[in-house]
Design a protein around this motif. Structure first.
Motif, PDB file in Angstrom:
ATOM      1  N   GLU A  10       0.650   6.595   1.353  1.00  0.00           N
ATOM      2  CA  GLU A  10       0.317   5.543  -0.354  1.00  0.00           C
ATOM      3  C   GLU A  10       1.167   5.246  -0.516  1.00  0.00           C
ATOM      4  OE1 GLU A  10      -2.588   8.825  -1.694  1.00  0.00           O
ATOM      5  OE2 GLU A  10      -3.947   8.385  -0.273  1.00  0.00           O
ATOM      6  N   ASP A  11       2.678   6.433  -0.871  1.00  0.00           N
ATOM      7  CA  ASP A  11       3.517   5.837  -1.337  1.00  0.00           C
ATOM      8  C   ASP A  11       4.567   4.480  -0.919  1.00  0.00           C
ATOM      9  OD1 ASP A  11       3.572   8.055  -3.090  1.00  0.00           O
ATOM     10  OD2 ASP A  11       4.911   8.764  -2.258  1.00  0.00           O
ATOM     11  N   VAL A  12       3.759   3.894   0.596  1.00  0.00           N
ATOM     12  CA  VAL A  12       4.903   3.354   0.941  1.00  0.00           C
ATOM     13  C   VAL A  12       4.101   1.844   0.943  1.00  0.00           C
ATOM     14  CG1 VAL A  12       5.222   2.315   3.431  1.00  0.00           C
ATOM     15  CG2 VAL A  12       6.170   4.071   3.155  1.00  0.00           C
ATOM     16  N   LEU A  13       2.714   2.175   1.149  1.00  0.00           N
ATOM     17  CA  LEU A  13       1.597   0.817   0.775  1.00  0.00           C
ATOM     18  C   LEU A  13       2.001   0.527  -0.534  1.00  0.00           C
ATOM     19  CD1 LEU A  13      -1.256   1.865   2.744  1.00  0.00           C
ATOM     20  CD2 LEU A  13       0.106   0.131   3.509  1.00  0.00           C
ATOM     21  N   PHE A  14       1.861   1.575  -1.255  1.00  0.00           N
ATOM     22  CA  PHE A  14       2.475   1.365  -3.173  1.00  0.00           C
ATOM     23  C   PHE A  14       3.705   0.760  -3.062  1.00  0.00           C
ATOM     24  CE2 PHE A  14       2.792   2.547  -7.958  1.00  0.00           C
ATOM     25  CZ  PHE A  14       1.697   1.855  -8.435  1.00  0.00           C
ATOM     26  N   LEU A  15       4.537   1.099  -2.353  1.00  0.00           N
ATOM     27  CA  LEU A  15       6.185   0.242  -3.021  1.00  0.00           C
ATOM     28  C   LEU A  15       5.905  -1.219  -2.304  1.00  0.00           C
ATOM     29  CD1 LEU A  15       8.571  -0.003  -3.217  1.00  0.00           C
ATOM     30  CD2 LEU A  15       9.543   0.769  -1.213  1.00  0.00           C
ATOM     31  N   LEU A  16       4.990  -0.897  -0.982  1.00  0.00           N
ATOM     32  CA  LEU A  16       4.894  -2.874  -0.468  1.00  0.00           C
ATOM     33  C   LEU A  16       3.608  -3.284  -1.392  1.00  0.00           C
ATOM     34  CD1 LEU A  16       4.316  -1.564   3.433  1.00  0.00           C
ATOM     35  CD2 LEU A  16       6.726  -3.035   2.204  1.00  0.00           C
ATOM     36  N   LEU A  17       3.197  -2.979  -1.867  1.00  0.00           N
ATOM     37  CA  LEU A  17       2.298  -3.971  -2.672  1.00  0.00           C
ATOM     38  C   LEU A  17       3.365  -4.201  -4.264  1.00  0.00           C
ATOM     39  CD1 LEU A  17      -0.805  -5.248  -3.707  1.00  0.00           C
ATOM     40  CD2 LEU A  17      -1.171  -2.349  -4.583  1.00  0.00           C
ATOM     41  N   LYS A  18       3.619  -3.032  -4.590  1.00  0.00           N
ATOM     42  CA  LYS A  18       4.551  -3.741  -5.678  1.00  0.00           C
ATOM     43  C   LYS A  18       5.928  -5.088  -5.463  1.00  0.00           C
ATOM     44  CE  LYS A  18       5.556   0.741  -8.311  1.00  0.00           C
ATOM     45  NZ  LYS A  18       5.993   1.814  -8.442  1.00  0.00           N
ATOM     46  N   ILE A  19       6.094  -5.271  -4.269  1.00  0.00           N
ATOM     47  CA  ILE A  19       7.291  -5.610  -4.008  1.00  0.00           C
ATOM     48  C   ILE A  19       6.985  -6.932  -3.482  1.00  0.00           C
ATOM     49  CG2 ILE A  19       8.949  -6.208  -1.763  1.00  0.00           C
ATOM     50  CD1 ILE A  19       9.582  -3.430  -1.430  1.00  0.00           C
ATOM     51  N   ALA A  20       5.345  -6.860  -3.053  1.00  0.00           N
ATOM     52  CA  ALA A  20       4.490  -8.487  -2.613  1.00  0.00           C
ATOM     53  C   ALA A  20       4.324  -9.645  -4.360  1.00  0.00           C
ATOM     54  CB  ALA A  20       3.298  -8.304  -1.491  1.00  0.00           C
ATOM     55  N   ILE A  21       3.666  -8.550  -5.020  1.00  0.00           N
ATOM     56  CA  ILE A  21       3.599  -8.558  -6.776  1.00  0.00           C
ATOM     57  C   ILE A  21       4.702  -9.379  -7.012  1.00  0.00           C
ATOM     58  CG2 ILE A  21       2.566  -8.172  -8.406  1.00  0.00           C
ATOM     59  CD1 ILE A  21       0.825  -6.508  -7.698  1.00  0.00           C
TER      60      ILE A  21
END
Length: 168
Positions: A10-21
């Motif tokens: 979940e942390d990795v997915l959240f980090l990837l979402l932040k980077i994409a945004i």
């Protein structure tokens, strides 16, 4: 232990979402608010040299004398300095650049401002929503002495910073 693995995913997915945004916001900023232009001549030397990157602000629509702008004239992008605005009278003689009858003393301009044999004739009155632009390297710059004034629509933005080319 499965809870900890799930938490890491979940942390990795959240980090990837932040980077994409962040990347999407950066893309939007450089498509609509800012622009980057690579200087490909020495017509603004010594301020801008061949290979330098200029970051410019697209949303400004009020320009004044001494602003450095990115201009698209005859399908060619270039960086130039505004020396006269709407209503100003411009004359270039053997004495140099005169705006509204006054000889201009420009800091950072190390060459004489002389008229070209080809190009426009002087004196010239700058029209409504038009600007008279010159390159800082006055001896060989392709500028308003050749093609005349530039319209507000031909100005793409005001240069806000310079990234100097250092051999990369």
């Amino acid at each position: 232990m499965t809870q900890q693995k799930k938490s890491i995913k979940e942390d990795v997915l959240f980090l990837l979402l932040k980077i994409a945004i962040f990347l999407i916001l950066l893309l939007i900023m450089f498509l609509f608010v800012f622009g980057i232009y690579r200087c490909d001549d020495n017509m603004m030397a010594p301020a801008f040299k061949d290979g330098d990157l200029a970051v410019y602000y697209r949303l400004q629509n009020v320009y004044q004398s001494s602003d450095i702008v990115v201009v698209e004239k005859n399908r060619e992008m270039q960086i130039r300095r505004i020396v006269a605005v709407s209503g100003d009278s411009v004359e270039i003689t053997a004495d140099g650049l005169k705006v509204n009858g006054y000889l201009q003393q420009e800091s950072g301009i190390y060459m004489e401002t002389l008229p070209y044999t080809e190009g426009i004739s002087f004196p010239l009155t700058v029209g409504e929503d038009e600007y008279f632009v010159l390159g800082d390297n006055r001896t060989n710059a392709k500028d308003s002495r050749i093609y005349g004034t530039v319209s507000k629509e031909e100005i793409k933005g005001t240069v806000i910073t310079l990234l100097r080319h250092r051999g990369f």
